[in-house]
Design a protein around this motif. Structure first.
Motif, PDB file in Angstrom:
ATOM      1  N   UNK A  24       0.942  -1.238   0.054  1.00 37.48           N
ATOM      2  CA  UNK A  24      -0.088  -0.074   0.135  1.00 37.48           C
ATOM      3  C   UNK A  24       0.896   1.315   0.069  1.00 37.48           C
ATOM      4  N   UNK A  25       0.916   2.067  -1.126  1.00 37.45           N
ATOM      5  CA  UNK A  25       1.478   3.206  -1.037  1.00 37.45           C
ATOM      6  C   UNK A  25       1.400   4.306  -0.048  1.00 37.45           C
ATOM      7  N   UNK A  26      -0.037   4.735   0.053  1.00 39.09           N
ATOM      8  CA  UNK A  26      -0.640   5.496   1.058  1.00 39.09           C
ATOM      9  C   UNK A  26      -1.448   4.994   1.896  1.00 39.09           C
ATOM     10  N   UNK A  27      -0.884   5.322   3.070  1.00 47.02           N
ATOM     11  CA  UNK A  27      -1.993   4.767   4.131  1.00 47.02           C
ATOM     12  C   UNK A  27      -3.309   5.629   4.154  1.00 47.02           C
ATOM     13  N   UNK A  28      -3.334   6.915   3.909  1.00 43.38           N
ATOM     14  CA  UNK A  28      -4.647   7.679   3.862  1.00 43.38           C
ATOM     15  C   UNK A  28      -4.915   8.330   2.417  1.00 43.38           C
ATOM     16  N   UNK A  29      -5.967   7.609   1.836  1.00 38.42           N
ATOM     17  CA  UNK A  29      -6.343   7.778   0.342  1.00 38.42           C
ATOM     18  C   UNK A  29      -7.564   8.298   0.214  1.00 38.42           C
ATOM     19  N   UNK A  30      -7.912   8.800  -0.834  1.00 40.27           N
ATOM     20  CA  UNK A  30      -9.309   8.917  -1.393  1.00 40.27           C
ATOM     21  C   UNK A  30      -9.936   7.785  -1.531  1.00 40.27           C
ATOM     22  N   UNK A  31     -11.309   7.697  -1.903  1.00 37.63           N
ATOM     23  CA  UNK A  31     -12.084   6.786  -2.106  1.00 37.63           C
ATOM     24  C   UNK A  31     -11.792   5.562  -3.197  1.00 37.63           C
ATOM     25  N   UNK A  32     -10.955   6.019  -3.984  1.00 35.42           N
ATOM     26  CA  UNK A  32     -10.338   5.035  -4.996  1.00 35.42           C
ATOM     27  C   UNK A  32      -9.073   4.179  -4.340  1.00 35.42           C
ATOM     28  N   UNK A  33      -8.753   4.513  -3.062  1.00 38.52           N
ATOM     29  CA  UNK A  33      -8.108   3.676  -2.457  1.00 38.52           C
ATOM     30  C   UNK A  33      -6.364   3.841  -3.039  1.00 38.52           C
TER      31      UNK A  33
END
Length: 404
Positions: free
Chosen positions: A287-296
Motif C-alpha cells: 500500500x503506497x499511501x496509508x491515507x487515500x481518497x475513496x479510490x484507494x
C-alpha cells in the motif's frame, strides 16, 4: 576569443582581457568590452572562459544595462535546480508580489541606498516578513557583484524599522494546542462522527506528532510492526492538481520514531481495509499511501484535514486549534509526560533545538503546575516551619505570622 594584456598600477602588476559581448539587437553587432583588475593571467583566463560560456548560453549580464529583474532571472535560473518544488514556488511568488514591483525594471547601477531604505520602510508597513524580503533582495545584490554588474551591495546596511506593536508588552497569545482533557473529548467526537480513516489521521497527528505532509506520505513500508516503529523520511506536496512525494527538508526531519500499541493497531486495521479494496480492484503490491481518497490510490489533499477539523471545532464549540496545532498538542503532552527538550526535538524533527524551545515555550497548565509543585516540594523538604522534619525550639509552638 578573448585577448589578454598585462598593465601596471600603484598596487602592482594586473591583468586585463578584451572580449566581444552579446549581439546588440539594435546594431546587429557584438560590442567590444574589457575586464580589468586580475592579479594573475590564469585568474583572467578563468574569468574570460566563464564570460564566453555565459555569452554562448545567453546568460551573460552586461554591466551597465542589467536591471534588477535581469539579475533575478539569472539568479533564479542558476539556483532553482537545487530547490524543491515548494521552495521554487514560494520564492517566485515572493519576488513577483513584493520585490519585482519595486525594483524589477530599474537598472542595478541606478539603484541607490536611499531608494533601498525607502522600499524596506514601505514593505514594513504592509507585511510582517520584511526581514525575509530584505534577505532575498540581498542575495540578488550579492549575485550581481559576483557577476560584475555592480561593485557594492547597497541593501546590506539597510535597516528594518520596528513595527509599532514591538514597543509594547505583547498580549497573551491564544494557545494553539489542546490539553489532555480536550484531546480526550475531541477523539471521542472524531470516533463517533468521522470515518475510520479520518479518525486514524487525527489520532496519528496527536499521538505521534508528524507534520501533515509527513503523515499523508506514510505508506505500508514505512511501518515496522516487529520493531514497533515508523519511519518519517518524506513529505507529500500538491501543485497544480498533481501530487509529488519529496524527501524531507532536512536530515533531522528524516527520523524513525517508536509507535505505541494503540496507534499500530489502528494503522494495521486501516491497512487491512485497504488490502481488501486493493484485492477487489485487481491491484497488488504494498500500500503506497496509508491515507487515500475513496479510490484507494490517490492521497488526500493537504487542505482536507484543515476543513474537517475546523468544521468539528465549530460544531462542538471546541477550543480553536489548527492542524499544525495538533503537532503542538503532541509536543506539550510529551513535556507533561516528562520528555526532555532534546527528546521532543528529535520527535518533531527539528534541526535546531532553539526551534523546539521557541515554538513550545507555552506548555499546558498541567506542566506548569507540576513544575511549581516540584519546586515547592523541594523547598519544603526539611523546612523548620512547613517540612516534615520539624525542629521545635524550647518546646513551644512556632508562630508563623511574622514570616508571612
Amino acid at each position: 576569443m578573448a585577448s589578454f594584456q598585462k598593465y601596471e598600477t600603484k598596487a602592482g602588476a594586473r591583468w586585463m582581457y578584451k572580449y566581444y559581448g552579446p549581439i546588440d539587437p539594435g546594431t546587429g553587432k557584438a560590442k567590444p568590452s574589457t575586464k580589468r583588475g586580475f592579479k594573475t593571467k590564469k585568474e583572467a583566463q578563468l574569468h574570460a572562459a566563464q564570460t564566453e560560456t555565459d555569452i554562448h548560453q545567453g546568460t551573460f549580464l552586461t554591466d551597465k544595462e542589467s536591471t534588477f529583474e535581469d539579475v533575478y532571472l539569472l539568479w533564479e535560473k542558476t539556483n532553482s535546480p537545487n530547490w524543491k518544488p515548494p521552495t521554487r514556488r514560494a520564492v517566485k511568488s515572493k519576488f513577483k508580489k513584493q520585490l519585482l514591483p519595486h525594483f524589477g525594471k530599474i537598472k542595478m547601477k541606478d539603484i541607490t541606498k536611499k531608494y533601498c531604505q525607502e522600499v524596506v520602510i514601505k514593505m514594513a508597513e504592509k507585511i510582517k516578513t520584511v526581514d525575509n524580503m530584505k534577505m532575498y533582495a540581498n542575495q540578488i545584490f550579492e549575485f550581481a557583484i559576483e557577476n560584475d554588474v555592480i561593485k557594492t551591495n547597497l541593501m546590506k546596511k539597510v535597516k528594518i524599522p520596528k513595527a509599532e506593536e514591538q514597543h509594547y508588552a505583547p498580549e497573551e497569545e491564544e494557545r494553539n494546542f489542546w490539553e489532555k482533557h480536550e484531546v480526550k473529548k475531541f477523539l471521542a467526537i472524531a470516533a463517533a462522527e468521522c470515518s475510520f480513516r479520518d479518525y486514524v489521521m487525527f489520532h496519528t497527528l496527536i499521538y505521534r506528532g508528524p507534520r501533515k505532509g509527513e503523515m499523508l506520505a506514510l505508506g505500508e513500508q514505512d511501518i515496522d510492526y516487529s520493531q514497533k516503529h515508523v519511519a518519517l523520511n518524506k513529505t507529500l506536496y500538491w501543485e497544480d492538481g498533481k501530487y509529488y512525494v519529496l524527501t524531507s527538508k532536512t536530515p533531522a526531519s528524516r527520523r524513525v520514531l517508536p509507535a505505541d500499541k494503540k496507534t499500530l493497531q489502528l494503522w494495521k486495521r486501516l491497512l487491512t481495509m485497504q488490502k481488501k479494496q486493493q484485492l477487489a480492484d485487481g491491484r497488488n503490491g504494498p500500500i503506497k499511501f496509508l491515507f487515500t481518497r475513496e479510490d484507494g490510490v490517490t492521497p488526500l489533499r493537504l487542505a482536507y484535514l484543515n476543513d474537517l477539523l475546523e468544521a468539528l471545532i465549530i460544531k462542538h464549540n471546541l477550543h480553536s486549534v489548527t492542524v499544525h496545532g495538533l503537532r503542538h498538542t503532541h509536543a506539550s503532552l510529551q513535556f507533561e509526560a516528562g520528555a526532555t527538550i532534546k527528546e521532543v526535538q528529535y520527535i518533531l524533527g527539528h534541526s535546531d533545538i532553539n526551534m523546539t524551545m521557541n515554538v513550545y515555550t507555552h506548555v499546558t497548565k498541567g506542566v506548569q503546575e507540576k513544575g511549581s509543585n516540584r519546586f515547592e516540594d523541594f523547598m519544603d523538604k526539611d523546612d523548620p516551619i512547613t517540612g516534615s522534619n520539624v525542629v521545635v525550639l524550647g518546646g513551644g509552638d512556632i508562630d508563623t505570622e511574622d514570616c508571612e
